[in-house]
Write a protein that holds these residues in place. Structure first.
Motif, mmCIF file in Angstrom:
data_model
loop_
_atom_site.group_PDB
_atom_site.id
_atom_site.type_symbol
_atom_site.label_atom_id
_atom_site.label_comp_id
_atom_site.label_asym_id
_atom_site.label_seq_id
_atom_site.Cartn_x
_atom_site.Cartn_y
_atom_site.Cartn_z
ATOM 1 N N LEU A 1 0.833 -1.216 0.000
ATOM 2 C CA LEU A 1 0.000 0.000 0.000
ATOM 3 C C LEU A 1 0.863 1.260 0.000
ATOM 4 N N ASP A 2 2.134 1.088 -0.328
ATOM 5 C CA ASP A 2 3.104 2.188 -0.469
ATOM 6 C C ASP A 2 3.497 2.834 0.867
ATOM 7 N N ARG A 3 3.206 2.122 1.988
ATOM 8 C CA ARG A 3 3.552 2.694 3.296
ATOM 9 C C ARG A 3 4.962 2.258 3.702
ATOM 10 N N PRO A 4 5.732 3.167 4.292
ATOM 11 C CA PRO A 4 7.084 2.777 4.735
ATOM 12 C C PRO A 4 7.027 2.030 6.063
ATOM 13 N N GLY A 5 7.976 1.155 6.255
ATOM 14 C CA GLY A 5 8.026 0.403 7.511
ATOM 15 C C GLY A 5 9.299 -0.401 7.600
ATOM 16 N N LEU A 6 9.337 -1.314 8.553
ATOM 17 C CA LEU A 6 10.472 -2.227 8.703
ATOM 18 C C LEU A 6 9.934 -3.650 8.615
ATOM 19 N N LEU A 7 10.819 -4.604 8.440
ATOM 20 C CA LEU A 7 10.352 -5.973 8.178
ATOM 21 C C LEU A 7 10.161 -6.759 9.462
ATOM 22 N N GLN A 8 9.215 -7.687 9.412
ATOM 23 C CA GLN A 8 9.059 -8.647 10.506
ATOM 24 C C GLN A 8 10.307 -9.514 10.584
ATOM 25 N N HIS A 9 10.496 -10.154 11.729
ATOM 26 C CA HIS A 9 11.631 -11.051 11.917
ATOM 27 C C HIS A 9 11.570 -12.202 10.898
ATOM 28 N N ARG A 10 12.676 -12.457 10.215
ATOM 29 C CA ARG A 10 12.799 -13.558 9.240
ATOM 30 C C ARG A 10 11.660 -13.569 8.233
ATOM 31 N N SER A 11 11.330 -12.386 7.709
ATOM 32 C CA SER A 11 10.186 -12.298 6.814
ATOM 33 C C SER A 11 10.387 -11.108 5.874
ATOM 34 N N HIS A 12 9.652 -11.130 4.757
ATOM 35 C CA HIS A 12 9.649 -9.953 3.885
ATOM 36 C C HIS A 12 8.392 -9.127 4.103
ATOM 37 N N THR B 1 2.907 8.173 1.909
ATOM 38 C CA THR B 1 3.110 6.958 1.119
ATOM 39 C C THR B 1 4.180 7.215 0.054
ATOM 40 N N TRP B 2 4.752 6.101 -0.460
ATOM 41 C CA TRP B 2 5.863 6.186 -1.418
ATOM 42 C C TRP B 2 5.550 5.304 -2.625
ATOM 43 N N PRO B 3 4.632 5.761 -3.506
ATOM 44 C CA PRO B 3 4.224 4.910 -4.635
ATOM 45 C C PRO B 3 5.363 4.605 -5.611
ATOM 46 N N ASP B 4 6.398 5.447 -5.637
ATOM 47 C CA ASP B 4 7.456 5.252 -6.647
ATOM 48 C C ASP B 4 8.686 4.536 -6.094
ATOM 49 N N ALA B 5 8.632 4.123 -4.834
ATOM 50 C CA ALA B 5 9.847 3.543 -4.234
ATOM 51 C C ALA B 5 9.587 2.150 -3.677
ATOM 52 N N ASP B 6 10.652 1.323 -3.705
ATOM 53 C CA ASP B 6 10.644 -0.003 -3.073
ATOM 54 C C ASP B 6 11.244 0.057 -1.679
ATOM 55 N N ALA B 7 12.145 1.019 -1.486
ATOM 56 C CA ALA B 7 12.863 1.133 -0.216
ATOM 57 C C ALA B 7 13.420 2.543 -0.092
ATOM 58 N N LEU B 8 13.616 2.964 1.151
ATOM 59 C CA LEU B 8 14.234 4.268 1.410
ATOM 60 C C LEU B 8 15.471 4.029 2.249
ATOM 61 N N GLN B 9 16.511 4.751 1.974
ATOM 62 C CA GLN B 9 17.708 4.679 2.814
ATOM 63 C C GLN B 9 18.004 6.075 3.351
ATOM 64 N N VAL C 1 18.691 11.394 2.046
ATOM 65 C CA VAL C 1 17.616 10.411 1.831
ATOM 66 C C VAL C 1 17.747 9.881 0.413
ATOM 67 N N LEU C 2 17.791 8.563 0.279
ATOM 68 C CA LEU C 2 17.854 7.932 -1.031
ATOM 69 C C LEU C 2 16.680 6.977 -1.179
ATOM 70 N N ALA C 3 16.260 6.754 -2.415
ATOM 71 C CA ALA C 3 15.147 5.835 -2.651
ATOM 72 C C ALA C 3 15.564 4.816 -3.693
ATOM 73 N N ARG C 4 15.084 3.593 -3.522
ATOM 74 C CA ARG C 4 15.255 2.597 -4.573
ATOM 75 C C ARG C 4 13.953 2.574 -5.358
ATOM 76 N N PRO C 5 14.013 2.897 -6.656
ATOM 77 C CA PRO C 5 12.778 3.016 -7.433
ATOM 78 C C PRO C 5 11.965 1.728 -7.418
ATOM 79 N N ALA C 6 10.646 1.860 -7.425
ATOM 80 C CA ALA C 6 9.756 0.700 -7.424
ATOM 81 C C ALA C 6 10.088 -0.201 -8.607
ATOM 82 N N GLY C 7 10.070 -1.500 -8.380
ATOM 83 C CA GLY C 7 10.294 -2.460 -9.455
ATOM 84 C C GLY C 7 11.749 -2.816 -9.660
#
Ligand SMILES: C[S@@+](CC[C@H](N)C(=O)[O-])C[C@H]1O[C@@H](n2cnc3c(N)ncnc32)[C@H](O)[C@@H]1O
Length: 445
Positions: free
Chosen positions: A173-184, A208-216, A227-233
């Motif tokens: 849903l394009d929301r930023p967050g962190l990953l669950q333990h041992r999970s994607h 929300t971040w519709p154009d990004a897969d990850a933010l650093q 702030v850097l972004a990894r583009p979606a896809g």
């Protein structure tokens, strides 16, 4: 709740069992046994040694199970209320020890280091007492934000606001967050309390971040924020406890901040790309440089190698002491470029772009050498590199390790080559997480 432990072969994920929790183990959990001391091993997260808990099975493996403590019947005196609302079973997997008091986190990590030295390096516990004492806390991160009021214990302040490099994942849903333990699985969050104050202040988590897969995000000791972004896809992963010792996968686009951030360490200013490696805790670089210099005692004229050198943090410190030839070996082109720029004023320093094992086997590094610093990524240096370093017969080796298991495996190889750890120090460079940084001094015996 499963009452009979003869039936444990029939357990399925989601079953609940009551267990008494034992010692911490490498990986952020404690060891328990189903049905008493000889029963099946179960690794329990969110628990503390000595506790009686109800554990919910999360994974079944042939030799062991994984579980989360979901109810605590007899709490340990070391248990505290997690300062983070997302640190609970099924929640964010970034921290492992939010429920553990500050002092008990240090003891937990010391127990894990000892356990690894015993199991993997074959060093007797009695012999360990001569070389390893405790895990040392790092100074509190500067300008740390206020914690959530009276829930925090006094020393807990040093556990928060230290993480200068954070990688957020983006959910469907394009929301930023962190990953669950041992999970994607992404857990959307609105705040990460261990993140550096300058990271927390950015308004990244409320949108929300519709154009990004990850933010650093990087907040440097020199006061820069990028702030850097990894583009979606695009390809590349983010792990829940990703502490940034590997470059972020995929191409990163800079959204804000400078192309190089300034870090202050070892009495120098460093210009480093925000996507490249740098120690994460703001006090870590200075702490580790100090530990390495104290252990190695570099003398004027001694030749040194800084293997897995990154931007050349240890090389600069060694060269300043020895005034002699110092060689950095680093494989990532970004790291090499950073090292060449940052060390340009030090004529005695040479930067070699190569994998360490290739540099050693193809004689791009030639003995004699007096001092070696090894600071490999989490997998460790490996037997081939260790044997080649041992064969070069330096006066001393300082091994900087972010994984005590990898350190212990490599120490075993060093010992087989006739080397011994004469001092091991450990530092709490990653509070609230299971991770611990060690520095081992090795001499030929
Ligand atoms: C834990 S970092 C240490 C960097 C540096 N010593 C510091 O403290 O800033 C490990 C470094 O090793 C590099 N690296 C990883 N594998 C390597 C290899 N096989 N040979 C050389 N360098 C490698 C990484 O790019 C990274 O810069």
């Amino acid at each position: 709740m499963i009452e009979s432990y003869e039936m444990t072969d029939d357990l399925v994920e989601g079953d609940r069992v009551e267990v008494t929790v034992g010692a911490p183990a490498h990986g952020g959990h404690c060891v328990a046994r189903l049905g008493g001391p000889h029963g099946r091993v179960i690794f329990v997260r969110h628990a503390l040694p000595g506790e009686r808990v109800t554990a919910e099975i999360t994974e079944l493996h042939k030799g062991y199970l994984r579980a989360d403590a979901v109810e605590v019947h007899e709490p340990s005196p070391d248990r505290v209320t997690p300062p983070c609302a997302f640190a609970h079973p099924g929640g964010c997997g970034g921290c492992d020890l939010q429920h553990v008091s500050a002092d008990a986190q240090l003891r937990w990590k010391a127990d894990v280091v000892r356990d690894q030295l015993t199991r993997l390096a074959g060093i007797n516990p009695e012999d360990q007492d001569k070389i390893f004492v405790r895990v040392e806390p790092l100074p509190t991160a500067p300008d740390r934000p206020a914690t959530s009021g009276d829930r925090a214990e006094p020393d807990a302040e040093r556990l928060l606001g230290w993480r200068s490099r954070v990688r957020y994942a983006i959910d469907a849903l394009d929301r930023p967050g962190l990953l669950q333990h041992r999970s994607h699985q992404v857990v959307p969050i609105d705040r990460c309390v261990i993140a550096h104050p300058a990271v927390q202040e950015l308004d990244l988590l409320s949108r929300t971040w519709p154009d990004a897969d990850a933010l650093q995000v990087v907040a440097s000791t020199g006061g820069d924020v990028a702030v850097l972004a990894r583009p979606a896809g695009s390809s590349g992963g983010t792990a829940a406890d990703d502490l940034g010792d590997a470059p972020a996968g995929g191409t990163l686009t800079r959204l804000s901040g400078p192309g190089e951030v300034t870090e202050i360490a070892g009495g120098r200013a460093w210009a480093v790309p925000p996507e490249g490696f740098w120690q994460i805790h703001p006090a870590a670089a200075d702490t580790l440089v100090d530990a390495v210099l104290t252990m190695l005692e570099p003398a004027r004229g001694e030749v040194s190698w800084d293997l897995y050198g990154g931007a050349g943090l240890f090389a600069a410190a060694l060269a300043a002491r020895t005034g002699a030839r110092t060689t950095v070996v680093e494989s990532s082109p970004a790291g090499v470029a950073a090292a060449r720029r940052n060390l340009a004023g030090l004529p005695e320093v040479e930067v070699v772009e190569a994998k360490v094992d290739a540099a050693l086997s193809r004689r791009r590094l030639t003995a004699p050498v007096d001092l070696v610093v090894l600071d490999p990524p989490r997998a460790g240096a490996g037997a081939k590199v260790v044997r080649a370093v041992a064969a070069a017969t330096p006066r001393a080796v300082a091994y900087v390790a972010c994984d005590p298991a990898a350190l212990a495996r490599d120490l075993k190889t060093f010992r087989a080559e006739g080397w011994a750890p004469v001092e091991i120090r450990a530092f709490d460079c990653f509070p609230m997480t299971q991770h611990v940084e060690c520095v081992a001094l090795l001499h030929r015996v």
